[in-house]
Design a protein around this motif. Structure first.
Motif, PDB file in Angstrom:
ATOM      1  N   UNK A 164      17.613  50.231  99.098  1.00 43.27           N
ATOM      2  CA  UNK A 164      16.796  51.409  99.160  1.00 43.27           C
ATOM      3  C   UNK A 164      15.329  51.036  99.312  1.00 43.27           C
ATOM      4  N   UNK A 165      15.082  50.023 100.052  1.00 39.32           N
ATOM      5  CA  UNK A 165      13.722  49.525 100.244  1.00 39.32           C
ATOM      6  C   UNK A 165      12.837  50.524 100.951  1.00 39.32           C
ATOM      7  N   UNK A 166      11.586  50.508 100.589  1.00 35.69           N
ATOM      8  CA  UNK A 166      10.608  51.373 101.232  1.00 35.69           C
ATOM      9  C   UNK A 166       9.858  50.572 102.280  1.00 35.69           C
ATOM     10  N   UNK A 167       9.163  51.270 103.167  1.00 37.34           N
ATOM     11  CA  UNK A 167       8.401  50.624 104.224  1.00 37.34           C
ATOM     12  C   UNK A 167       7.032  50.226 103.691  1.00 37.34           C
ATOM     13  N   UNK A 168       6.667  49.006 103.935  1.00 33.06           N
ATOM     14  CA  UNK A 168       5.382  48.477 103.498  1.00 33.06           C
ATOM     15  C   UNK A 168       4.411  48.560 104.662  1.00 33.06           C
ATOM     16  N   UNK A 209       8.606  39.862  93.033  1.00 32.80           N
ATOM     17  CA  UNK A 209       7.762  40.722  93.857  1.00 32.80           C
ATOM     18  C   UNK A 209       8.327  42.131  93.879  1.00 32.80           C
ATOM     19  N   UNK A 210       7.485  43.127  94.250  1.00 33.02           N
ATOM     20  CA  UNK A 210       7.965  44.507  94.329  1.00 33.02           C
ATOM     21  C   UNK A 210       8.574  44.870  95.683  1.00 33.02           C
ATOM     22  N   UNK A 211       8.503  43.966  96.658  1.00 29.95           N
ATOM     23  CA  UNK A 211       8.989  44.275  98.012  1.00 29.95           C
ATOM     24  C   UNK A 211       9.377  42.978  98.712  1.00 29.95           C
ATOM     25  N   UNK A 212      10.377  43.047  99.570  1.00 27.36           N
ATOM     26  CA  UNK A 212      10.847  41.870 100.307  1.00 27.36           C
ATOM     27  C   UNK A 212       9.745  41.223 101.139  1.00 27.36           C
ATOM     28  N   UNK A 213       8.871  42.033 101.728  1.00 22.88           N
ATOM     29  CA  UNK A 213       7.808  41.491 102.589  1.00 22.88           C
ATOM     30  C   UNK A 213       6.882  40.545 101.821  1.00 22.88           C
ATOM     31  N   UNK A 214       6.549  40.894 100.579  1.00 23.98           N
ATOM     32  CA  UNK A 214       5.689  40.014  99.786  1.00 23.98           C
ATOM     33  C   UNK A 214       6.409  38.704  99.460  1.00 23.98           C
ATOM     34  N   UNK A 215       7.696  38.798  99.175  1.00 25.04           N
ATOM     35  CA  UNK A 215       8.478  37.590  98.897  1.00 25.04           C
ATOM     36  C   UNK A 215       8.529  36.698 100.137  1.00 25.04           C
TER      37      UNK A 215
END
Length: 133
Positions: free
Chosen positions: A1-5, A59-65
């Motif tokens: 349920x990831x959100x768009x960064x 991290x709070x989002x995959x992109x940061x990881x």
């Protein structure tokens, strides 16, 4: 349920102090009920803090990881952990193994290094009934 960064989100995080990123992390994790780690075929990525403590970065989002998945970590992939699993398995397991949490590190900053219970307590405070995010 990831959100768009968005690019604006990424740019804003770059200017945040460690404590501000910690609070941002807690807000996003509570909003989306997931925490992100990096894993490879050997398990989850671990760091050693400046104080020589073994830490699992989150991290709070995959992109940061993904920003960390370079050089020695280039084989790592972001993996989501639900808050329910974090609370029931990760927090007790990390405490048993005497591991710390590096909350929302950036490529040039370690982030806030805290005990797993401290992260869980911050999440619990944020999710308290009647509290608005």
């Amino acid at each position: 349920m990831s959100y768009t960064l968005t690019d604006a989100d990424k740019a804003a995080v770059q200017t945040m102090r460690d404590d501000e990123r910690f609070n941002h992390f807690i807000s996003r994790v509570c909003e989306h009920d997931e925490i992100w780690i990096l894993t490879d075929e050997h398990g989850c990525m671990m760091l050693t803090s400046d104080d020589d403590e073994d830490c699992i970065p989150v991290w709070p989002h995959a992109e940061y990881a993904k920003e960390w998945a370079v050089d020695d970590w280039s084989q790592c992939k972001p993996e989501a952990i639900s808050l329910k699993v974090w609370q029931s398995r990760w927090v007790p397991g990390m405490e048993d193994d005497e591991l710390m949490v590096a909350v929302f590190p950036t490529p040039d900053a370690t982030g806030v290094v805290v005990e797993p219970r401290d992260v869980q307590e911050a999440i619990d405070r944020k999710k308290k009934p009647g509290r608005h995010n």
